[in-house]
Scaffold this active site. Structure first.
Site, PDB file in Angstrom:
ATOM      1  N   SER A 115       0.853  -1.185   0.000  1.00 34.06           N
ATOM      2  CA  SER A 115       0.000   0.000   0.000  1.00 34.06           C
ATOM      3  C   SER A 115       0.888   1.235   0.000  1.00 34.06           C
ATOM      4  O   SER A 115       1.832   1.325   0.792  1.00 34.06           O
ATOM      5  CB  SER A 115      -0.909   0.009   1.231  1.00 34.06           C
ATOM      6  OG  SER A 115      -1.723   1.164   1.238  1.00 34.06           O
ATOM      7  N   HIS A 119       2.195  12.216  -0.498  1.00 38.24           N
ATOM      8  CA  HIS A 119       1.761  13.607  -0.393  1.00 38.24           C
ATOM      9  C   HIS A 119       2.989  14.480  -0.652  1.00 38.24           C
ATOM     10  O   HIS A 119       4.036  14.298  -0.020  1.00 38.24           O
ATOM     11  CB  HIS A 119       1.188  13.897   0.992  1.00 38.24           C
ATOM     12  CG  HIS A 119      -0.030  13.096   1.315  1.00 38.24           C
ATOM     13  ND1 HIS A 119      -1.247  13.338   0.728  1.00 38.24           N
ATOM     14  CD2 HIS A 119      -0.210  12.041   2.154  1.00 38.24           C
ATOM     15  CE1 HIS A 119      -2.138  12.474   1.202  1.00 38.24           C
ATOM     16  NE2 HIS A 119      -1.535  11.674   2.053  1.00 38.24           N
ATOM     17  N   HIS A 129      -2.070   7.366  -4.897  1.00 40.37           N
ATOM     18  CA  HIS A 129      -2.299   6.161  -4.079  1.00 40.37           C
ATOM     19  C   HIS A 129      -2.179   4.941  -4.980  1.00 40.37           C
ATOM     20  O   HIS A 129      -2.581   4.971  -6.144  1.00 40.37           O
ATOM     21  CB  HIS A 129      -3.698   6.206  -3.456  1.00 40.37           C
ATOM     22  CG  HIS A 129      -4.238   4.853  -3.095  1.00 40.37           C
ATOM     23  ND1 HIS A 129      -5.130   4.158  -3.910  1.00 40.37           N
ATOM     24  CD2 HIS A 129      -4.015   4.051  -2.027  1.00 40.37           C
ATOM     25  CE1 HIS A 129      -5.426   3.007  -3.341  1.00 40.37           C
ATOM     26  NE2 HIS A 129      -4.766   2.902  -2.213  1.00 40.37           N
ATOM     27  N   THR A 132      -1.849  -3.153  -4.144  1.00 37.34           N
ATOM     28  CA  THR A 132      -2.244  -4.441  -4.702  1.00 37.34           C
ATOM     29  C   THR A 132      -2.188  -5.453  -3.571  1.00 37.34           C
ATOM     30  O   THR A 132      -1.390  -5.319  -2.638  1.00 37.34           O
ATOM     31  CB  THR A 132      -1.329  -4.903  -5.857  1.00 37.34           C
ATOM     32  OG1 THR A 132       0.016  -4.997  -5.383  1.00 37.34           O
ATOM     33  CG2 THR A 132      -1.381  -3.950  -7.028  1.00 37.34           C
ATOM     34  N   GLY A 276      -7.075  -5.802  13.731  1.00 35.84           N
ATOM     35  CA  GLY A 276      -6.013  -5.658  14.708  1.00 35.84           C
ATOM     36  C   GLY A 276      -4.631  -5.390  14.168  1.00 35.84           C
ATOM     37  O   GLY A 276      -3.640  -5.568  14.878  1.00 35.84           O
TER      38      GLY A 276
END
Length: 293
Positions: A115, A119, A129, A132, A276
């Site tokens: 991920s 910015h 952004h 996968t 979690g």
């Protein structure tokens, strides 16, 4: 469906790590190329762990974050490989969304992915952004992911280039794919309470399983491999552009829009917090500064 996916899981997790390494290297090289009085940014690496409800180890990953660089104000490139059992709420959501019987009887899962959110310092350089992932349960497996461009100040030629690269990487898998995944991104990255998209779109897919794991994994790799040629030239071009206080204001307001989407609607944020995973890694996508008017 038996857990006969050990080799495939390992192959997917290894590839996500390789993609992460390529992107981190490219971003640090961009920092070095942009010569200013400030030191070039470097990624800080933090291992992350997921703990099951009983406290046992349930996998983890690596959070790579750069703050206050020459080009990047904040960028994170995270990878994770986690496993365990889904809680009742996640079981119900998955069973409803995917129509999977037997989740309550065998709620095991395994997930791995990358991920990325960037910015930028210069308001003319577009935020971006990409992610996968592969997800496995005893009942089904699937891939997901995509990338989308989030400029505070849009340049049509940048939008055209970003989409053209996505199309070029998807067309070898079938010319119907790009239009479908583009439309999916337009729908997914929409902010209902603002009645607008969060950016200028890209591609997106979820729950992707044709039954041919090799073909689906190849498509997922193409989505990841499209990222650098789609976005890096835009950052290289816009990082030199002069900007004004009004441009910075537009950037901060747009970041507020981005934060709203990620906290209210994004599936990955919801899943990470509900299962979690390390909260700092899950919330890495949030901008360092934002503004609401």
């Amino acid at each position: 469906m038996s857990d006969d996916f050990a080799d495939r899981k390992a192959a997917a997790a290894d590839w996500f790590r390789t993609l992460r390494d390529r992107i981190v290297d490219a971003f640090e090289a961009l920092e070095q190329e942009h010569e200013t009085a400030e030191p070039a940014g470097r990624f800080e690496l933090t291992p992350t762990r997921r703990h099951a409800e009983d406290g046992s180890d349930a996998g983890g990953g690596l959070m790579s974050v750069m703050r206050g660089g020459r080009v990047f104000e904040k960028v994170g490139v995270n990878i994770s490989t986690v496993h365990g059992t889904l809680g009742a709420r996640a079981q119900a959501a998955m069973a409803a969304r995917k129509g999977l019987p037997g989740m309550a009887e065998d709620p095991r899962f395994w997930a791995s992915g990358i991920s990325l959110v960037a910015h930028m310092q210069n308001p003319h350089a577009p935020a971006v952004h990409m992610n996968t992932r592969m997800f496995w349960t005893p009942h089904a497996w699937w891939f997901g992911g995509g990338s989308d461009l989030n400029p505070a100040i849009e340049y049509p030629e940048d939008t055209e280039h970003f989409h053209a690269q996505q199309k070029a990487h998807l067309d070898p898998h079938g010319r119907a794919l790009y239009p479908r995944l583009k439309a999916w991104a337009d729908e997914y990255f929409y902010i209902p309470h603002r009645h607008r998209a969060r950016g200028v779109g890209g591609i997106f897919m979820d729950d992707h399983c044709t039954g041919d794991w090799e073909a689906d994994f190849a498509l997922t790799r193409s989505i990841g491999e499209a990222f650098l040629p789609a976005w890096l030239p835009l950052a290289q071009k816009r990082r030199h552009q002069d900007w004004s206080p009004a441009d910075r204001e537009a950037q901060l307001v747009h970041r507020g829009l981005y934060a709203e989407y990620n906290l209210v609607y994004d599936r990955g944020t919801k899943f990470g917090l509900e299962t979690g995973h390390d909260a700092n890694a899950v919330l890495m996508s949030l901008p360092p500064l934002a503004k609401w008017v």
